[in-house]
Design a protein around this motif. Structure first.
Motif, PDB file in Angstrom:
ATOM      1  N   ARG A  83       0.834  -1.211   0.000  1.00 59.94           N
ATOM      2  CA  ARG A  83       0.000   0.000   0.000  1.00 59.94           C
ATOM      3  C   ARG A  83       0.866   1.259   0.000  1.00 59.94           C
ATOM      4  NH1 ARG A  83      -3.190  -3.116   3.559  1.00 59.94           N
ATOM      5  NH2 ARG A  83      -2.216  -2.149   5.364  1.00 59.94           N
ATOM      6  N   ARG A  84       1.928   1.255   0.805  1.00 55.30           N
ATOM      7  CA  ARG A  84       2.818   2.421   0.827  1.00 55.30           C
ATOM      8  C   ARG A  84       3.485   2.629  -0.526  1.00 55.30           C
ATOM      9  NH1 ARG A  84       6.026   1.375   6.485  1.00 55.30           N
ATOM     10  NH2 ARG A  84       4.214   1.374   7.843  1.00 55.30           N
ATOM     11  N   GLN A  85       3.935   1.524  -1.130  1.00 59.26           N
ATOM     12  CA  GLN A  85       4.594   1.635  -2.427  1.00 59.26           C
ATOM     13  C   GLN A  85       3.632   2.176  -3.480  1.00 59.26           C
ATOM     14  OE1 GLN A  85       6.158  -2.058  -3.841  1.00 59.26           O
ATOM     15  NE2 GLN A  85       7.002  -1.197  -5.711  1.00 59.26           N
ATOM     16  N   ASN A  86       2.383   1.696  -3.468  1.00 62.67           N
ATOM     17  CA  ASN A  86       1.398   2.191  -4.426  1.00 62.67           C
ATOM     18  C   ASN A  86       1.120   3.682  -4.214  1.00 62.67           C
ATOM     19  OD1 ASN A  86       1.185  -0.320  -5.574  1.00 62.67           O
ATOM     20  ND2 ASN A  86      -0.588  -0.920  -4.367  1.00 62.67           N
ATOM     21  N   ALA A  87       1.043   4.086  -2.931  1.00 60.13           N
ATOM     22  CA  ALA A  87       0.804   5.507  -2.648  1.00 60.13           C
ATOM     23  C   ALA A  87       1.964   6.362  -3.134  1.00 60.13           C
ATOM     24  CB  ALA A  87       0.584   5.701  -1.147  1.00 60.13           C
ATOM     25  N   VAL A  88       3.194   5.890  -2.895  1.00 60.03           N
ATOM     26  CA  VAL A  88       4.371   6.651  -3.338  1.00 60.03           C
ATOM     27  C   VAL A  88       4.410   6.735  -4.861  1.00 60.03           C
ATOM     28  CG1 VAL A  88       6.895   6.597  -3.444  1.00 60.03           C
ATOM     29  CG2 VAL A  88       5.739   6.214  -1.277  1.00 60.03           C
TER      30      VAL A  88
END
Length: 200
Positions: A83-88
């Motif tokens: 999720r963090r990677q997708n947000a970044v």
């Protein structure tokens, strides 16, 4: 000479039978006790073996439960990192979007069309401006439909006639318009007219 046995042989025979009966009864009791003792020892051995197996299985179950907890924790961490990677990635892809949007609008706007307001809400952009003629507004819509790389689905809101006063106290007749467009994507397909977005 004739011998006559005057001893009570019947009572002696009965006594022998009784003794044999009690002896066999005692032997049967001893054998029964031995069989019960052997069965009890065998049963205790089987119970002990089964308890050892149960203990081993319980230990393996506990170990597997701990591994399952570790796996579920790892899955949660992987999901969180994803999720963090997708947000970044989404932020990186959209950080240059305002620049591309303004470049696109300046390229698509024909001469005689001026934007007075550009407002973005999520993937929708509301444009208001002024044009010298209604044909210029139609040309803007055609350009957006045909040549836009970042914008799609233009929808004309309204056109109003407006009089603009200049410093020389002259009045110019202009058309006030508003339209909405949707943003196509943060990374459009390059076709030679627009460069692809660099991430990072």
């Amino acid at each position: 000479m004739i011998l006559i046995n005057l001893l009570p042989y019947r009572e002696a025979r009965r006594k022998q039978r009784k003794q044999a009966f009690f002896a066999s009864l005692g032997l049967a009791a001893v054998i029964g006790v031995l069989v019960i003792a052997l069965a009890w020892v065998l049963l205790q051995t089987l119970i002990t073996d089964q308890q050892q197996r149960n203990s081993y299985l319980q230990g393996e179950i506990d170990r597997l439960d701990a591994q399952i907890k570790d796996i579920s924790t790892l899955r949660e961490e992987i999901d969180s990192l994803t999720r963090r990677q997708n947000a970044v990635e989404a932020l990186q892809g959209e950080r240059n979007l305002p620049v591309h949007l303004l470049n696109e609008l300046s390229r698509l706007a024909p001469e005689g069309v001026y934007f007075t307001s550009v407002r973005q809400t999520d993937k929708e952009v509301q444009l208001t401006g002024m044009a010298q003629t209604q044909e210029r507004i139609s040309e803007l819509l055609r350009n957006t439909n045909r040549d836009a790389q970042w914008l799609v689905n233009p929808r004309l809101g309204e056109i109003k006639l407006a009089n603009l006063s200049t410093n020389a106290r002259e009045s110019k007749r202009l058309f006030d318009f508003s339209l909405k467009v949707n943003i196509k994507s943060a990374t459009p397909e390059p076709d030679g007219k627009a460069s692809s977005v660099r991430k990072g």
